[in-house]
Write a protein that holds these residues in place. Structure first.
Motif, PDB file in Angstrom:
ATOM      1  N   LYS A 388      42.319  49.571 -11.309  1.00  0.00           N
ATOM      2  CA  LYS A 388      41.563  49.883  -9.975  1.00  0.00           C
ATOM      3  C   LYS A 388      40.442  48.730  -9.807  1.00  0.00           C
ATOM      4  CE  LYS A 388      41.937  54.965  -9.560  1.00  0.00           C
ATOM      5  NZ  LYS A 388      41.475  56.017  -9.022  1.00  0.00           N
ATOM      6  N   ARG A 389      40.676  47.831 -10.338  1.00  0.00           N
ATOM      7  CA  ARG A 389      40.022  46.495 -10.080  1.00  0.00           C
ATOM      8  C   ARG A 389      40.908  45.738  -9.531  1.00  0.00           C
ATOM      9  NH1 ARG A 389      37.405  43.794 -15.378  1.00  0.00           N
ATOM     10  NH2 ARG A 389      36.773  42.572 -13.597  1.00  0.00           N
ATOM     11  N   HIS A 390      40.686  45.477  -7.936  1.00  0.00           N
ATOM     12  CA  HIS A 390      41.824  44.624  -7.045  1.00  0.00           C
ATOM     13  C   HIS A 390      40.752  44.051  -5.859  1.00  0.00           C
ATOM     14  CE1 HIS A 390      41.510  48.769  -5.430  1.00  0.00           C
ATOM     15  NE2 HIS A 390      42.242  49.107  -6.426  1.00  0.00           N
ATOM     16  N   SER A 391      39.765  43.264  -6.176  1.00  0.00           N
ATOM     17  CA  SER A 391      38.885  42.586  -5.030  1.00  0.00           C
ATOM     18  C   SER A 391      39.758  41.979  -3.808  1.00  0.00           C
ATOM     19  CB  SER A 391      37.961  41.827  -5.701  1.00  0.00           C
ATOM     20  OG  SER A 391      38.609  40.645  -6.345  1.00  0.00           O
ATOM     21  N   ALA A 392      40.886  41.344  -4.415  1.00  0.00           N
ATOM     22  CA  ALA A 392      41.609  40.581  -3.265  1.00  0.00           C
ATOM     23  C   ALA A 392      42.096  41.666  -2.329  1.00  0.00           C
ATOM     24  CB  ALA A 392      42.717  39.850  -3.820  1.00  0.00           C
ATOM     25  N   ILE A 408      49.260  48.248  -1.629  1.00  0.00           N
ATOM     26  CA  ILE A 408      49.933  48.847  -2.511  1.00  0.00           C
ATOM     27  C   ILE A 408      49.506  48.345  -3.908  1.00  0.00           C
ATOM     28  CG2 ILE A 408      52.174  49.245  -3.675  1.00  0.00           C
ATOM     29  CD1 ILE A 408      53.300  49.501  -0.946  1.00  0.00           C
ATOM     30  N   VAL A 409      49.568  49.081  -4.980  1.00  0.00           N
ATOM     31  CA  VAL A 409      49.195  48.478  -6.455  1.00  0.00           C
ATOM     32  C   VAL A 409      50.085  49.240  -7.183  1.00  0.00           C
ATOM     33  CG1 VAL A 409      47.620  48.863  -8.422  1.00  0.00           C
ATOM     34  CG2 VAL A 409      46.712  48.459  -6.118  1.00  0.00           C
ATOM     35  N   PHE A 410      51.220  48.323  -7.681  1.00  0.00           N
ATOM     36  CA  PHE A 410      52.004  48.941  -8.777  1.00  0.00           C
ATOM     37  C   PHE A 410      51.568  48.727 -10.156  1.00  0.00           C
ATOM     38  CE2 PHE A 410      55.133  47.552  -5.335  1.00  0.00           C
ATOM     39  CZ  PHE A 410      55.746  48.784  -5.256  1.00  0.00           C
ATOM     40  N   TYR A 411      51.682  49.880 -10.853  1.00  0.00           N
ATOM     41  CA  TYR A 411      51.008  50.022 -12.248  1.00  0.00           C
ATOM     42  C   TYR A 411      51.789  51.020 -13.062  1.00  0.00           C
ATOM     43  CZ  TYR A 411      48.687  54.441 -11.086  1.00  0.00           C
ATOM     44  OH  TYR A 411      48.280  55.779 -10.791  1.00  0.00           O
ATOM     45  N   ASP A 412      51.556  51.291 -14.060  1.00  0.00           N
ATOM     46  CA  ASP A 412      52.051  52.364 -14.979  1.00  0.00           C
ATOM     47  C   ASP A 412      51.767  53.991 -14.741  1.00  0.00           C
ATOM     48  OD1 ASP A 412      53.471  50.300 -16.420  1.00  0.00           O
ATOM     49  OD2 ASP A 412      52.139  50.500 -18.279  1.00  0.00           O
ATOM     50  N   GLY A 413      51.051  54.096 -13.796  1.00  0.00           N
ATOM     51  CA  GLY A 413      50.480  55.493 -13.652  1.00  0.00           C
ATOM     52  C   GLY A 413      51.410  56.038 -12.440  1.00  0.00           C
ATOM     53  N   ASN A 414      51.083  57.315 -12.150  1.00  0.00           N
ATOM     54  CA  ASN A 414      51.901  58.078 -11.020  1.00  0.00           C
ATOM     55  C   ASN A 414      51.313  57.778  -9.656  1.00  0.00           C
ATOM     56  OD1 ASN A 414      53.460  59.955 -10.013  1.00  0.00           O
ATOM     57  ND2 ASN A 414      53.178  61.349 -11.811  1.00  0.00           N
ATOM     58  N   VAL A 415      51.757  58.255  -8.891  1.00  0.00           N
ATOM     59  CA  VAL A 415      51.405  58.150  -7.358  1.00  0.00           C
ATOM     60  C   VAL A 415      50.117  58.846  -7.248  1.00  0.00           C
ATOM     61  CG1 VAL A 415      51.908  58.855  -5.030  1.00  0.00           C
ATOM     62  CG2 VAL A 415      53.905  58.182  -6.541  1.00  0.00           C
ATOM     63  N   GLU A 416      49.198  57.884  -6.365  1.00  0.00           N
ATOM     64  CA  GLU A 416      47.962  58.342  -6.086  1.00  0.00           C
ATOM     65  C   GLU A 416      47.543  57.540  -4.900  1.00  0.00           C
ATOM     66  OE1 GLU A 416      43.550  57.704  -8.320  1.00  0.00           O
ATOM     67  OE2 GLU A 416      45.275  57.613  -9.501  1.00  0.00           O
ATOM     68  N   GLN A 417      46.667  58.001  -4.119  1.00  0.00           N
ATOM     69  CA  GLN A 417      46.284  57.375  -2.938  1.00  0.00           C
ATOM     70  C   GLN A 417      44.775  57.636  -2.656  1.00  0.00           C
ATOM     71  OE1 GLN A 417      48.415  58.133   0.778  1.00  0.00           O
ATOM     72  NE2 GLN A 417      47.535  56.369   1.730  1.00  0.00           N
ATOM     73  N   GLU A 418      44.136  56.526  -2.127  1.00  0.00           N
ATOM     74  CA  GLU A 418      42.669  56.364  -2.092  1.00  0.00           C
ATOM     75  C   GLU A 418      42.432  55.727  -1.086  1.00  0.00           C
ATOM     76  OE1 GLU A 418      40.323  54.608  -5.284  1.00  0.00           O
ATOM     77  OE2 GLU A 418      40.942  56.343  -6.476  1.00  0.00           O
ATOM     78  N   LYS A 420      43.338  53.639   2.121  1.00  0.00           N
ATOM     79  CA  LYS A 420      44.279  52.684   2.466  1.00  0.00           C
ATOM     80  C   LYS A 420      44.924  51.981   1.324  1.00  0.00           C
ATOM     81  CE  LYS A 420      42.383  51.264   6.924  1.00  0.00           C
ATOM     82  NZ  LYS A 420      41.744  49.879   7.880  1.00  0.00           N
ATOM     83  N   LEU A 421      44.364  52.672   0.048  1.00  0.00           N
ATOM     84  CA  LEU A 421      45.085  51.831  -1.078  1.00  0.00           C
ATOM     85  C   LEU A 421      46.005  53.115  -1.658  1.00  0.00           C
ATOM     86  CD1 LEU A 421      42.027  50.291  -2.822  1.00  0.00           C
ATOM     87  CD2 LEU A 421      44.232  49.076  -2.626  1.00  0.00           C
ATOM     88  N   LEU A 422      47.205  52.697  -2.101  1.00  0.00           N
ATOM     89  CA  LEU A 422      48.241  53.264  -2.594  1.00  0.00           C
ATOM     90  C   LEU A 422      48.813  53.153  -3.903  1.00  0.00           C
ATOM     91  CD1 LEU A 422      50.221  55.766  -2.057  1.00  0.00           C
ATOM     92  CD2 LEU A 422      51.746  54.140  -0.910  1.00  0.00           C
ATOM     93  N   TYR A 423      48.451  53.610  -4.814  1.00  0.00           N
ATOM     94  CA  TYR A 423      48.981  53.445  -6.152  1.00  0.00           C
ATOM     95  C   TYR A 423      50.171  53.903  -6.592  1.00  0.00           C
ATOM     96  CZ  TYR A 423      43.931  52.252  -6.583  1.00  0.00           C
ATOM     97  OH  TYR A 423      42.621  51.781  -6.660  1.00  0.00           O
ATOM     98  N   LEU A 424      51.033  53.116  -6.856  1.00  0.00           N
ATOM     99  CA  LEU A 424      52.558  53.586  -7.143  1.00  0.00           C
ATOM    100  C   LEU A 424      53.026  53.210  -8.653  1.00  0.00           C
ATOM    101  CD1 LEU A 424      54.449  52.628  -3.651  1.00  0.00           C
ATOM    102  CD2 LEU A 424      53.623  54.608  -4.718  1.00  0.00           C
ATOM    103  N   PRO A 425      53.774  53.951  -9.072  1.00  0.00           N
ATOM    104  CA  PRO A 425      54.449  53.666 -10.382  1.00  0.00           C
ATOM    105  C   PRO A 425      55.425  52.319 -10.375  1.00  0.00           C
ATOM    106  CG  PRO A 425      54.859  55.862  -9.976  1.00  0.00           C
ATOM    107  CD  PRO A 425      54.399  55.208  -8.690  1.00  0.00           C
TER     108      PRO A 425
END
Length: 439
Positions: A388-392, A408-418, A420-425
């Motif tokens: 969740k540290r993504h200043s750029a 979009i942030v691709f990471y090891d976790g599950n789908v999550e949205q905050e 305009k930020l979308l966290y995807l596996p």
């Protein structure tokens, strides 16, 4: 035999072709020959296969053909089987050893009696770029290492599971936790094994990392031999650049620094050498853009780029056994940024996404940029706990004149949205092709 997506391209060619031969190119060892042989077995009564790399006599005979009539005569002499018009496929493998065949294919196709598939590596490094000839008589398709979805199929993951993942992507809902853990475990294995079919086969059949790495070592050695054989007087520099890729990616900057090649800083001295690796399909250049606005190609800066390996398994092999062990035990305190970025580049390329990134002092670095319906979507790749540290990304979303609606942030976790930020596996990268849901 593994299920490969390129088979769809072969079937489509047979269904819709008129007077076109098919050329399948790609890096060495990505599975071109095996796939074409399976396609030929399933779709033709008779198959003529001539390997111009292994068969010295055939290569010499076909290379000395003076015209298309002479060429066909020589092909028939080495057929080794009955040739029946309308029921026979002529498969010429390793055509980089006899490139004039490609320029003559127009005249062979005008006979309209046999189907032709040509296959080869290193075709893009030819001075005349023979992949583009002859217009109207040659369809081309490029085959890449197995992507993660193909790797999952090879490991027994069914299409119903993949469909579930796509549905979660399209609806922005979490993946079932059991499926998520299984796919994440498999993805970490993919980081180690990569997508070269021989390595995948060894990995699945033996469950032996050492034997898998021996296969990868052989592929890397083959690539270095190909550089020596095909790069001519540029071979030493091209080989040096190829060997430097893992070190450059592990550097904090990640951008390829020209002076590391031979202490020189002028890129125009080496641009053809970098492109040689790209044209040979063994490296993936990712270009910097001056501004993340559509269309990205208009602001591409050709002198600033990252250079990724075409297969992440080969990169992990080059990084050594300590990295392999850390990935296997799931050490969360280790940053595998270069390996994660490499696999994202590989997946994006395999799904026909051009590779771009953005970096500036005021905004920071956006690892990748993709285009969708005239909209730019920035991507950040995270391998550690600080996802969740993504200043750029935050800075990009706040830049009004860029009109970026989602990141979009691709990471090891599950789908999550905050917002305009979308966290995807991380295993969802392949879903970016043919994206169905609105951005």
């Amino acid at each position: 035999m593994f299920t490969r997506k390129t088979m769809t391209s072969l079937k489509r060619w047979k269904q819709y072709k008129t007077t076109q031969a098919l050329l399948v190119d790609g890096a060495r060892q990505v599975g071109k020959t095996t796939l074409i042989e399976q396609f030929a077995h399933d779709n033709y009564d008779h198959v003529v296969e001539i390997n111009l790399y292994e068969n010295d006599e055939a290569r010499e005979a076909l290379s000395s053909a003076t015209n298309s009539k002479d060429l066909f005569l020589r092909i028939s002499a080495f057929a080794g089987t009955t040739m029946i018009p309308g029921k026979t496929l002529i498969f010429l493998d390793e055509v980089q050893e006899c490139p004039q065949i490609i320029t003559m294919i127009k005249f062979l196709m005008q006979r309209n009696d046999y189907d032709y598939i040509l296959s080869g590596s290193m075709l893009g490094v030819e001075p005349k770029n023979i992949r583009s000839q002859p217009v109207g008589y040659l369809m081309t398709t490029t085959m890449y290492p197995m992507d993660f979805e193909e790797f999952a199929w090879a490991n027994g993951i069914g299409t119903d599971v993949i469909d579930t993942v796509r549905e979660a992507f399209n609806t922005c809902t979490p993946v079932d936790e059991f499926i998520h853990r299984r796919l994440l475990q498999l993805f970490h294995q993919y980081l180690i094994c990569g997508g070269m079919p021989d390595a995948v086969h060894t990995f699945i059949e033996t469950n032996d990392i050492q034997r898998t790495r021996a296969v990868q070592e052989g592929i890397v050695d083959l690539y270095r031999q190909d550089i020596s054989k095909y790069a001519g007087d540029r071979a030493r520099i091209v080989r040096r650049i190829f060997d430097l890729i893992p070190a450059e990616l592990n550097d904090q900057n990640k951008r390829f620094v020209i002076r590391d090649v031979e202490g020189q800083s002028r890129i125009n001295r080496y641009d053809n050498d970098f492109m040689w690796l790209s044209d040979a399909n063994v490296a993936l250049p990712t270009y910097n853009v001056s501004e993340p606005r559509y269309p990205l190609a208009m602001s591409m800066t050709s002198t600033k780029f990252k250079l990724f390996m075409a297969d992440t398994g080969l990169l992990t092999y080059a990084c050594g056994m300590d990295v392999v062990r850390d990935i296997l035990i799931g050490r969360s305190d280790i940053n595998y940024g270069s390996i994660y970025e490499n696999v994202v580049a590989q997946e994006l390329k395999a799904h026909n996404n051009p590779l771009y990134y953005y970096k500036s002092r005021t905004i920071g670095e956006l690892d990748f940029l993709v285009e969708h319906d005239n909209v730019i979507v920035p991507i950040e790749v995270k391998s550690g706990k600080d996802y969740k540290r993504h200043s750029a990304l935050n800075n990009a979303l706040r830049t009004d004149n860029w009109h970026i609606n989602e990141a979009i942030v691709f990471y090891d976790g599950n789908v999550e949205q905050e917002g305009k930020l979308l966290y995807l596996p991380i295993y969802m990268v392949g879903c970016l092709q043919g994206k169905q849901r609105a951005l």
